[in-house]
Motif scaffolding. Sequence first.
Motif, PDB file in Angstrom:
ATOM      1  N   THR A  22       0.833  -1.211   0.000  1.00 22.44           N
ATOM      2  CA  THR A  22       0.000   0.000   0.000  1.00 22.44           C
ATOM      3  C   THR A  22       0.863   1.255   0.000  1.00 22.44           C
ATOM      4  OG1 THR A  22      -1.706  -1.181   1.260  1.00 22.44           O
ATOM      5  CG2 THR A  22      -1.879   1.199   1.174  1.00 22.44           C
ATOM      6  N   LEU A  23       1.879   1.260   0.851  1.00 24.12           N
ATOM      7  CA  LEU A  23       2.774   2.414   0.963  1.00 24.12           C
ATOM      8  C   LEU A  23       3.581   2.645  -0.317  1.00 24.12           C
ATOM      9  CD1 LEU A  23       4.197   4.622   2.689  1.00 24.12           C
ATOM     10  CD2 LEU A  23       5.760   2.837   3.492  1.00 24.12           C
ATOM     11  N   CYS A  24       3.959   1.567  -0.970  1.00 27.68           N
ATOM     12  CA  CYS A  24       4.879   1.685  -2.111  1.00 27.68           C
ATOM     13  C   CYS A  24       4.200   1.642  -3.477  1.00 27.68           C
ATOM     14  CB  CYS A  24       5.929   0.573  -2.028  1.00 27.68           C
ATOM     15  SG  CYS A  24       6.966   0.686  -0.561  1.00 27.68           S
ATOM     16  N   THR A  25       2.868   1.561  -3.503  1.00 29.77           N
ATOM     17  CA  THR A  25       2.148   1.569  -4.781  1.00 29.77           C
ATOM     18  C   THR A  25       1.034   2.603  -4.819  1.00 29.77           C
ATOM     19  OG1 THR A  25       0.523  -0.086  -4.061  1.00 29.77           O
ATOM     20  CG2 THR A  25       2.554  -0.901  -5.118  1.00 29.77           C
ATOM     21  N   GLY A  26       0.589   3.065  -3.642  1.00 23.95           N
ATOM     22  CA  GLY A  26      -0.507   4.024  -3.603  1.00 23.95           C
ATOM     23  C   GLY A  26      -1.867   3.403  -3.875  1.00 23.95           C
ATOM     24  N   LEU A  27      -1.971   2.067  -3.810  1.00 25.30           N
ATOM     25  CA  LEU A  27      -3.261   1.420  -4.040  1.00 25.30           C
ATOM     26  C   LEU A  27      -4.266   1.832  -2.962  1.00 25.30           C
ATOM     27  CD1 LEU A  27      -2.363  -2.285  -4.990  1.00 25.30           C
ATOM     28  CD2 LEU A  27      -2.877  -0.380  -6.503  1.00 25.30           C
ATOM     29  N   ARG A  28      -5.521   1.939  -3.364  1.00 24.87           N
ATOM     30  CA  ARG A  28      -6.587   2.188  -2.400  1.00 24.87           C
ATOM     31  C   ARG A  28      -6.796   0.929  -1.562  1.00 24.87           C
ATOM     32  NH1 ARG A  28      -8.364   4.202  -7.454  1.00 24.87           N
ATOM     33  NH2 ARG A  28      -8.707   6.467  -7.488  1.00 24.87           N
ATOM     34  N   ARG A  29      -7.433   1.119  -0.405  1.00 25.83           N
ATOM     35  CA  ARG A  29      -7.641  -0.029   0.505  1.00 25.83           C
ATOM     36  C   ARG A  29      -8.378  -1.171  -0.192  1.00 25.83           C
ATOM     37  NH1 ARG A  29     -11.247   0.542   5.980  1.00 25.83           N
ATOM     38  NH2 ARG A  29     -12.715   1.334   4.447  1.00 25.83           N
ATOM     39  N   GLY A  30      -9.454  -0.850  -0.913  1.00 30.70           N
ATOM     40  CA  GLY A  30     -10.218  -1.894  -1.594  1.00 30.70           C
ATOM     41  C   GLY A  30      -9.430  -2.565  -2.702  1.00 30.70           C
ATOM     42  N   GLU A  31      -8.529  -1.793  -3.342  1.00 29.16           N
ATOM     43  CA  GLU A  31      -7.728  -2.346  -4.434  1.00 29.16           C
ATOM     44  C   GLU A  31      -6.686  -3.320  -3.910  1.00 29.16           C
ATOM     45  OE1 GLU A  31      -7.966   1.470  -7.534  1.00 29.16           O
ATOM     46  OE2 GLU A  31      -6.265   1.261  -6.152  1.00 29.16           O
ATOM     47  N   VAL A  32      -6.031  -2.977  -2.824  1.00 28.31           N
ATOM     48  CA  VAL A  32      -4.988  -3.858  -2.305  1.00 28.31           C
ATOM     49  C   VAL A  32      -5.608  -5.113  -1.688  1.00 28.31           C
ATOM     50  CG1 VAL A  32      -4.742  -2.919   0.054  1.00 28.31           C
ATOM     51  CG2 VAL A  32      -2.741  -3.813  -1.127  1.00 28.31           C
ATOM     52  N   CYS A  33      -6.777  -4.970  -1.062  1.00 37.72           N
ATOM     53  CA  CYS A  33      -7.453  -6.145  -0.491  1.00 37.72           C
ATOM     54  C   CYS A  33      -8.042  -7.037  -1.592  1.00 37.72           C
ATOM     55  CB  CYS A  33      -8.565  -5.710   0.466  1.00 37.72           C
ATOM     56  SG  CYS A  33      -7.972  -5.021   2.031  1.00 37.72           S
ATOM     57  N   ILE A  51      -0.619 -10.121 -10.728  1.00 37.79           N
ATOM     58  CA  ILE A  51       0.758  -9.776 -10.363  1.00 37.79           C
ATOM     59  C   ILE A  51       1.741 -10.562 -11.228  1.00 37.79           C
ATOM     60  CG2 ILE A  51       2.497  -9.875  -8.529  1.00 37.79           C
ATOM     61  CD1 ILE A  51       0.309  -9.313  -6.533  1.00 37.79           C
ATOM     62  N   ASP A  52       2.660  -9.863 -11.853  1.00 33.92           N
ATOM     63  CA  ASP A  52       3.717 -10.484 -12.659  1.00 33.92           C
ATOM     64  C   ASP A  52       5.036 -10.268 -11.918  1.00 33.92           C
ATOM     65  OD1 ASP A  52       5.697 -11.174 -14.523  1.00 33.92           O
ATOM     66  OD2 ASP A  52       4.434 -10.596 -16.224  1.00 33.92           O
ATOM     67  N   LEU A  53       5.473 -11.294 -11.190  1.00 34.33           N
ATOM     68  CA  LEU A  53       6.683 -11.167 -10.388  1.00 34.33           C
ATOM     69  C   LEU A  53       7.931 -11.083 -11.254  1.00 34.33           C
ATOM     70  CD1 LEU A  53       5.804 -13.680  -7.513  1.00 34.33           C
ATOM     71  CD2 LEU A  53       5.857 -11.192  -7.380  1.00 34.33           C
ATOM     72  N   GLU A  54       7.882 -11.641 -12.463  1.00 35.69           N
ATOM     73  CA  GLU A  54       9.041 -11.586 -13.365  1.00 35.69           C
ATOM     74  C   GLU A  54       9.255 -10.170 -13.895  1.00 35.69           C
ATOM     75  OE1 GLU A  54      11.188 -14.056 -13.758  1.00 35.69           O
ATOM     76  OE2 GLU A  54       9.931 -15.109 -12.294  1.00 35.69           O
ATOM     77  N   ARG A  55       8.176  -9.533 -14.282  1.00 34.68           N
ATOM     78  CA  ARG A  55       8.277  -8.171 -14.811  1.00 34.68           C
ATOM     79  C   ARG A  55       8.209  -7.105 -13.723  1.00 34.68           C
ATOM     80  NH1 ARG A  55       4.387  -8.378 -20.217  1.00 34.68           N
ATOM     81  NH2 ARG A  55       5.591  -9.952 -21.366  1.00 34.68           N
ATOM     82  N   GLY A  56       7.783  -7.511 -12.545  1.00 34.85           N
ATOM     83  CA  GLY A  56       7.675  -6.558 -11.446  1.00 34.85           C
ATOM     84  C   GLY A  56       6.514  -5.602 -11.608  1.00 34.85           C
ATOM     85  N   THR A  57       5.364  -6.117 -12.079  1.00 33.83           N
ATOM     86  CA  THR A  57       4.205  -5.255 -12.300  1.00 33.83           C
ATOM     87  C   THR A  57       2.967  -5.765 -11.557  1.00 33.83           C
ATOM     88  OG1 THR A  57       3.560  -6.475 -14.308  1.00 33.83           O
ATOM     89  CG2 THR A  57       4.996  -4.537 -14.585  1.00 33.83           C
ATOM     90  N   ILE A  58       2.083  -4.820 -11.256  1.00 28.73           N
ATOM     91  CA  ILE A  58       0.786  -5.140 -10.657  1.00 28.73           C
ATOM     92  C   ILE A  58      -0.289  -4.542 -11.560  1.00 28.73           C
ATOM     93  CG2 ILE A  58      -0.764  -4.777  -8.701  1.00 28.73           C
ATOM     94  CD1 ILE A  58       1.653  -4.623  -6.880  1.00 28.73           C
ATOM     95  N   HIS A  59      -1.202  -5.385 -12.021  1.00 24.55           N
ATOM     96  CA  HIS A  59      -2.305  -4.929 -12.865  1.00 24.55           C
ATOM     97  C   HIS A  59      -3.516  -4.701 -11.959  1.00 24.55           C
ATOM     98  CE1 HIS A  59      -4.487  -4.264 -16.530  1.00 24.55           C
ATOM     99  NE2 HIS A  59      -5.379  -5.206 -16.235  1.00 24.55           N
ATOM    100  N   VAL A  60      -3.927  -3.451 -11.851  1.00 23.22           N
ATOM    101  CA  VAL A  60      -5.031  -3.094 -10.946  1.00 23.22           C
ATOM    102  C   VAL A  60      -6.306  -2.954 -11.777  1.00 23.22           C
ATOM    103  CG1 VAL A  60      -5.805  -1.486  -9.155  1.00 23.22           C
ATOM    104  CG2 VAL A  60      -3.357  -1.775  -9.596  1.00 23.22           C
ATOM    105  N   ASN A  61      -7.210  -3.909 -11.630  1.00 23.30           N
ATOM    106  CA  ASN A  61      -8.434  -3.893 -12.446  1.00 23.30           C
ATOM    107  C   ASN A  61      -9.706  -4.146 -11.634  1.00 23.30           C
ATOM    108  OD1 ASN A  61      -8.040  -6.557 -11.838  1.00 23.30           O
ATOM    109  ND2 ASN A  61      -8.060  -7.301 -13.960  1.00 23.30           N
ATOM    110  N   LYS A  62      -9.584  -4.182 -10.314  1.00 26.21           N
ATOM    111  CA  LYS A  62     -10.759  -4.433  -9.477  1.00 26.21           C
ATOM    112  C   LYS A  62     -10.491  -3.958  -8.048  1.00 26.21           C
ATOM    113  CE  LYS A  62      -9.104  -9.199  -9.025  1.00 26.21           C
ATOM    114  NZ  LYS A  62      -7.944  -8.963  -9.920  1.00 26.21           N
ATOM    115  N   GLN A  63     -11.541  -3.940  -7.259  1.00 26.74           N
ATOM    116  CA  GLN A  63     -11.417  -3.571  -5.852  1.00 26.74           C
ATOM    117  C   GLN A  63     -12.432  -4.365  -5.042  1.00 26.74           C
ATOM    118  OE1 GLN A  63     -12.492   0.542  -5.178  1.00 26.74           O
ATOM    119  NE2 GLN A  63     -14.141   0.490  -6.675  1.00 26.74           N
ATOM    120  N   LEU A  64     -12.136  -4.539  -3.761  1.00 29.19           N
ATOM    121  CA  LEU A  64     -13.050  -5.218  -2.861  1.00 29.19           C
ATOM    122  C   LEU A  64     -13.883  -4.145  -2.176  1.00 29.19           C
ATOM    123  CD1 LEU A  64     -13.512  -8.212  -2.006  1.00 29.19           C
ATOM    124  CD2 LEU A  64     -12.091  -7.750  -0.007  1.00 29.19           C
TER     125      LEU A  64
END
Length: 322
Positions: A140-151, A158-171
Amino acid sequence: SKMTVGQWLDIWLETYLSNVRPYTVLNYTQHINNHIKPTFGKVKLDKLNTHMIQQFYNDLGTAHENKPGLSPKTIKCIHGIFHKALQQAIEIGYLRSNPTTACKLPKVERKEVKSLDNEAIQSFIKAIRGHRFEVIFLVTLCTGLRRGEVCGLTWDSIDLERGTIHVNKQLQQVPGQSGNFRLTPTKNGKSRTITVASFVVDALRQHKVRQTEARLKAGPNWQDEGFVFTDEVGHRLSPNTVYHNYKRIVASIGLPKARLHDLRHTFATVSLHAGDDIKTVQENLGHATAAFTLATYAHVTEEMKQDSANRMDQFIKGVFGA
């Protein structure tokens, strides 16, 4: 038209919002049922006038006994829904003019953005070390994701090889159903991809290993829902649980008023100070426009302008030997 406001609102919700996101329709329905219908439900559509609607808005913002008035932001939201519904009634000939147009709304004050300073960030990172929610707070601190997005993060995003997070939904909590959450699209309905720091990728790798161990330990009790952050049996975490744990942690380091959303503001502030351009920060945060990002973090950009002026001053003095 002899149709009542309540009858028209029912038709509008059912017929004219087919291209609107389901969660938005739920939000509209809740405001209509809780506020607009109780006051205007039985009023004839063509008997509505600006004066009665203005009184309605004024009353919404007034405290009644132990119940506080609604915030200017909520009143503005209710007005937006009412205005949109009546505008549709005009387009199909049920009304000649929109009585909400001339109403005066309470001013929405932009809340002061608060972020953690460097000392607080260091204290916070130290305090979460070893905590069961360490990684979710770090992300949360290092991506700025909203609470619902990170949960609502799932491993397939998540692509650990490329080091990316695709944010397409929220709880998000289902309107009117406390404790009942479900996955919905992001706040503005758009997805975004964030490239994260390598130490965040490492933390997620380690977290995945620990989750695999927890899955083996739980055996048949494990609920494989694909979430990145779960309890001991694989069930998604409640955003409320994450929030309450955060509040306990920040209270322990002398920051009892710090909000979980402040981590998002901290990410943005640090990004801007580090030299990220406003468009990159906007896209990482998932804001609709760069103008909104600029307005939200105007205080940061003002500080940066002053720092720039100071650097130019030092440069000129160096050139002219002043």
